[in-house]
Design a protein around this motif. Sequence first.
Motif, mmCIF file in Angstrom:
data_model
loop_
_atom_site.group_PDB
_atom_site.id
_atom_site.type_symbol
_atom_site.label_atom_id
_atom_site.label_comp_id
_atom_site.label_asym_id
_atom_site.label_seq_id
_atom_site.Cartn_x
_atom_site.Cartn_y
_atom_site.Cartn_z
ATOM 1 N N PRO A 77 30.983 32.139 52.422
ATOM 2 C CA PRO A 77 31.272 33.461 51.838
ATOM 3 C C PRO A 77 30.521 33.718 50.529
ATOM 4 O O PRO A 77 30.046 34.830 50.291
ATOM 5 N N TRP A 78 30.405 32.708 49.684
ATOM 6 C CA TRP A 78 29.708 32.931 48.417
ATOM 7 C C TRP A 78 28.226 33.236 48.652
ATOM 8 O O TRP A 78 27.624 33.985 47.888
ATOM 9 N N VAL A 100 27.979 36.871 49.516
ATOM 10 C CA VAL A 100 28.162 37.696 48.320
ATOM 11 C C VAL A 100 26.878 37.746 47.505
ATOM 12 O O VAL A 100 26.442 38.818 47.066
ATOM 13 N N ALA A 116 28.553 43.027 45.013
ATOM 14 C CA ALA A 116 29.160 41.702 45.132
ATOM 15 C C ALA A 116 30.686 41.797 45.207
ATOM 16 O O ALA A 116 31.321 41.107 46.015
ATOM 17 N N ALA A 117 31.270 42.666 44.403
ATOM 18 C CA ALA A 117 32.729 42.824 44.428
ATOM 19 C C ALA A 117 33.210 43.393 45.754
ATOM 20 O O ALA A 117 34.191 42.914 46.323
ATOM 21 N N THR A 156 31.691 43.216 48.636
ATOM 22 C CA THR A 156 31.493 42.194 49.664
ATOM 23 C C THR A 156 32.580 41.136 49.599
ATOM 24 O O THR A 156 33.101 40.703 50.632
ATOM 25 N N ALA A 157 32.947 40.715 48.398
ATOM 26 C CA ALA A 157 33.998 39.708 48.253
ATOM 27 C C ALA A 157 35.332 40.227 48.775
ATOM 28 O O ALA A 157 36.075 39.492 49.446
ATOM 29 N N VAL A 158 35.644 41.480 48.498
ATOM 30 C CA VAL A 158 36.899 42.060 48.988
ATOM 31 C C VAL A 158 36.893 42.156 50.507
ATOM 32 O O VAL A 158 37.877 41.802 51.175
ATOM 33 N N LEU A 178 35.140 40.365 52.618
ATOM 34 C CA LEU A 178 35.241 39.009 53.171
ATOM 35 C C LEU A 178 36.660 38.456 53.054
ATOM 36 O O LEU A 178 37.139 37.764 53.952
ATOM 37 N N ALA A 179 37.326 38.756 51.949
ATOM 38 C CA ALA A 179 38.710 38.280 51.786
ATOM 39 C C ALA A 179 39.615 38.902 52.839
ATOM 40 O O ALA A 179 40.467 38.204 53.420
ATOM 41 N N ARG A 191 38.721 37.413 56.380
ATOM 42 C CA ARG A 191 39.199 36.038 56.523
ATOM 43 C C ARG A 191 40.712 36.015 56.663
ATOM 44 O O ARG A 191 41.269 35.219 57.388
#
Length: 87
Positions: free
Chosen positions: A9-10, A13, A71-72, A74-76, A78-79, A82
Amino acid sequence: MTRRRRPEPWQLVVVTAIGGAAIAFVIVVVTGVLADGVGTGDPLDFYRAIGRELTDPATWRVVGLSAVVVAAVTAVVLAFTRRGRGG
């Protein structure tokens, strides 16, 4: 034949942040050059406009902010994906 692993995931991001920053850079520079250096009749205005855009702090502020926002997001995303898969 070996199977490739899915990216972490990182890694996703980071890659999307770089892509978003690159897209923002192109858009900001092109719009700035079109606004300042095209159609003035002076052939050097194009190069001056590129120089102004590359040295303008606002250009780099937009590029950095775009990278952070992408990036934010994408992180949300992906969270949530998942979480939906139970992982």
